[in-house]
Design a protein around this motif. Structure first.
Motif, mmCIF file in Angstrom:
data_model
loop_
_atom_site.group_PDB
_atom_site.id
_atom_site.type_symbol
_atom_site.label_atom_id
_atom_site.label_comp_id
_atom_site.label_asym_id
_atom_site.label_seq_id
_atom_site.Cartn_x
_atom_site.Cartn_y
_atom_site.Cartn_z
ATOM 1 N N UNK A 313 0.788 -1.045 0.090
ATOM 2 C CA UNK A 313 -0.069 -0.027 -0.064
ATOM 3 C C UNK A 313 1.048 1.353 0.502
ATOM 4 N N UNK A 314 0.984 1.702 -1.143
ATOM 5 C CA UNK A 314 1.366 3.260 -1.269
ATOM 6 C C UNK A 314 1.173 4.649 0.453
ATOM 7 N N UNK A 315 0.431 4.985 0.837
ATOM 8 C CA UNK A 315 0.072 5.265 1.685
ATOM 9 C C UNK A 315 0.563 4.386 3.189
ATOM 10 N N UNK A 316 1.248 4.929 3.776
ATOM 11 C CA UNK A 316 1.201 4.191 5.430
ATOM 12 C C UNK A 316 0.700 3.636 5.951
ATOM 13 N N UNK A 317 -0.377 5.062 6.135
ATOM 14 C CA UNK A 317 -1.267 5.169 7.439
ATOM 15 C C UNK A 317 -2.698 4.509 7.019
ATOM 16 N N UNK A 318 -2.558 4.118 5.624
ATOM 17 C CA UNK A 318 -4.043 3.294 5.168
ATOM 18 C C UNK A 318 -3.442 2.128 5.276
ATOM 19 N N UNK A 319 -2.300 1.267 5.516
ATOM 20 C CA UNK A 319 -1.732 0.234 5.055
ATOM 21 C C UNK A 319 -1.816 -0.449 6.425
ATOM 22 N N UNK A 320 -1.791 0.086 7.697
ATOM 23 C CA UNK A 320 -2.242 -0.264 8.894
ATOM 24 C C UNK A 320 -3.300 -1.023 9.576
ATOM 25 N N UNK A 321 -3.410 -1.998 9.741
ATOM 26 C CA UNK A 321 -4.668 -2.758 10.124
ATOM 27 C C UNK A 321 -5.186 -2.985 11.409
ATOM 28 N N UNK A 322 -6.359 -3.269 11.986
ATOM 29 C CA UNK A 322 -6.904 -3.079 13.309
ATOM 30 C C UNK A 322 -7.914 -4.409 13.472
ATOM 31 N N UNK A 330 -15.763 -12.671 12.930
ATOM 32 C CA UNK A 330 -16.883 -11.653 12.179
ATOM 33 C C UNK A 330 -16.752 -11.348 10.863
ATOM 34 N N UNK A 331 -17.884 -10.631 10.964
ATOM 35 C CA UNK A 331 -17.763 -9.756 9.054
ATOM 36 C C UNK A 331 -16.649 -8.955 8.908
ATOM 37 N N UNK A 332 -15.553 -8.548 8.511
ATOM 38 C CA UNK A 332 -14.522 -7.493 8.867
ATOM 39 C C UNK A 332 -14.520 -7.680 7.146
ATOM 40 N N UNK A 333 -13.645 -6.025 7.982
ATOM 41 C CA UNK A 333 -14.148 -4.987 6.634
ATOM 42 C C UNK A 333 -12.522 -4.897 6.021
ATOM 43 N N UNK A 334 -11.928 -4.506 5.521
ATOM 44 C CA UNK A 334 -10.976 -4.785 4.499
ATOM 45 C C UNK A 334 -8.837 -3.549 5.303
ATOM 46 N N UNK A 335 -9.717 -3.856 6.655
ATOM 47 C CA UNK A 335 -8.651 -3.003 7.062
ATOM 48 C C UNK A 335 -8.430 -3.412 8.734
#
Length: 456
Positions: A313-322, A330-335
């Motif tokens: 992912x080119x955006x480091x902030x958006x690459x972090x997963x939780x 559970x139903x999980x989103x992309x993050x």
């Protein structure tokens, strides 16, 4: 010619601090058993007569350097005129702790006798015994007195009665029998035997009571003795003996591997398995409606150490997963991601852990920092509990220019600062030491000897 006196007093100096010079610090701690039997409390004996003498106490041969208080107790004396004599004892204790540990006690023997000491262990409810382990120890006495007996319970016994002894949480019965060696066609002598201070230790590691640490490649060894002066209104003054302070600062670059034990908070633990932080790149695989990464060597007991980010992912902030915490998927989103393992959900059958992702993450690379399972060779933990149980001594040598050496011994020191930092250059570690009086009221001792005349 004029008279003159150009003579001066002969003087010398100390040699410079050598990089090979070492300071030795010895640590000692009292060893004590996890279960004890005072032989006053015997259950039975076949002796012709018996008496407990509380003042007949053997010297402590385990805490032989120095100990606080008396660890050993009195002696049960058994009088007999037969070939064998025995006494039976019991301890209500958790025998699962010392079932494969060490049994240690003292026997009192007459002079110039060869005796077989036969020790039988069984459950506290089985004092006959029906099931027990028998250990034999042969001792030849040179003089009347106490002799130590050590039995390694992890070693197979000399003999097994029934199905043998199995340690229980109820306790243990101990039968100790003396068999004197009698000449063929001879008659047994009327003799007195004794038993004292029966002790159980969990393992041989519980007998690790003394340790020496060496500090070397010293770049500094500073020390001062300070005493305040007392001023008197009338008459001569003096020193304030309550103000005496002796402090040393050691700066070293090298040390023996056991240096960590100089930290007064450090104690040895028993963990054999733990974790180390580890980062690895994984490709997310498909499993049903989810993406998944299987980490078989993840240490599940350490659940908090887990960091996941998408690698490409080119955006480091958006690459972090939780992480989402729930024992069921559970139903999980992309993050989001979820950890599933046997510890969190006992109905699962997973080696290590599986990390589940939204199916959109399948095929992507993720960097995961996780607790990787490692085999622990040594375990330590820091606590203030028992901080004053460990004693420390310091030894070092000062070399004079005329070939004489001075050995300084400080029998009671406190390590008041312990280094924990690291640098990018050569690491130097600085220790601060406070010198206290020993049991004899002395701060330290100095012994001089002639190095030049020493035979190597």
């Amino acid at each position: 010619m004029k008279c003159s006196n150009r003579m001066i007093a002969t003087a010398y100096s100390y040699k410079k601090l050598s990089k090979d010079q070492q300071v030795f610090i010895t640590l000692s701690e009292d060893l004590d058993a996890c279960a004890k039997i005072i032989t006053r409390h015997y259950q039975s004996t076949d002796a012709s007569s018996s008496v407990y003498n509380p003042l007949k106490r053997p010297a402590d041969l385990i805490n032989f350097c120095e100990s606080i208080g008396c660890k050993n107790t009195g002696t049960l004396l058994l009088n007999t005129n037969t070939k064998t004599v025995n006494a039976v004892f019991a301890t209500a204790s958790d025998a699962t702790d010392y079932f494969a540990g060490i049994l240690y006690f003292y026997v009192f023997l007459p002079a110039n006798k060869t005796v077989t000491v036969r020790t039988t262990l069984s459950d506290i409810t089985d004092n006959t015994p029906t099931n027990g382990d028998v250990y034999e120890t042969k001792i030849t006495s040179k003089a009347e007195g106490f002799y130590p007996v050590t039995i390694d319970l992890s070693v197979a016994p000399s003999e097994e009665i029934g199905t043998g002894w199995t340690g229980s949480t109820s306790g243990t019965t101990v039968k100790i029998e003396f068999e004197q060696t009698v000449a063929e066609e001879g008659e047994p002598e009327a003799l007195t035997f004794g038993i004292s201070s029966i002790s159980f230790f969990d393992s041989t590691s519980d007998l690790e009571g003394n340790e020496t640490i060496a500090l070397s490649c010293l770049s500094g060894h500073d020390g001062d003795t300070t005493v305040d002066a007392l001023e008197e209104a009338c008459g001569r003054g003096g020193y304030d003996d309550e103000s005496i302070a002796i402090e040393h600062t050691l700066t070293a670059r090298q040390f023996t591997p056991n240096m960590i034990k100089l930290n007064p908070l450090i104690h040895k633990g028993v963990k054999s398995q733990s974790f180390a932080p580890f980062t690895k790149s994984f490709t997310v695989q498909e499993e049903g409606e989810y993406g998944v990464v299987h980490i078989s060597d993840m240490f599940n007991e350490e659940c908090g150490l887990l960091y996941v980010n998408i690698e490409d992912d080119c955006n480091i902030t958006d690459s972090v997963m939780y992480r989402v915490n729930n024992p069921n998927l559970m139903n999980l989103n992309e993050r989001q991601f979820q950890v599933m393992n046997n510890l969190q959900n006992p109905t699962l059958d997973i080696v290590g852990s599986k990390l589940y992702f939204n199916k959109e993450i399948v095929g992507k690379k993720v960097n995961i920092t996780f607790p990787k399972t490692v085999e622990v060779t040594e375990n330590y933990y820091a606590t203030d509990e028992g901080i004053n149980d460990r004693r420390a001594k310091m030894h070092y040598t000062r070399h004079l220019a005329d070939g004489v050496a001075e050995v300084y011994t400080y029998n009671n020191i406190l390590i008041t600062s312990f280094p924990m930092g690291l640098q990018t250059s050569d690491n130097e570690f600085e220790f601060t030491i406070s010198v206290q009086k020993d049991n004899n009221g002395k701060f330290y001792n100095v012994d001089r000897y002639n190095e030049a005349g020493l035979t190597l």
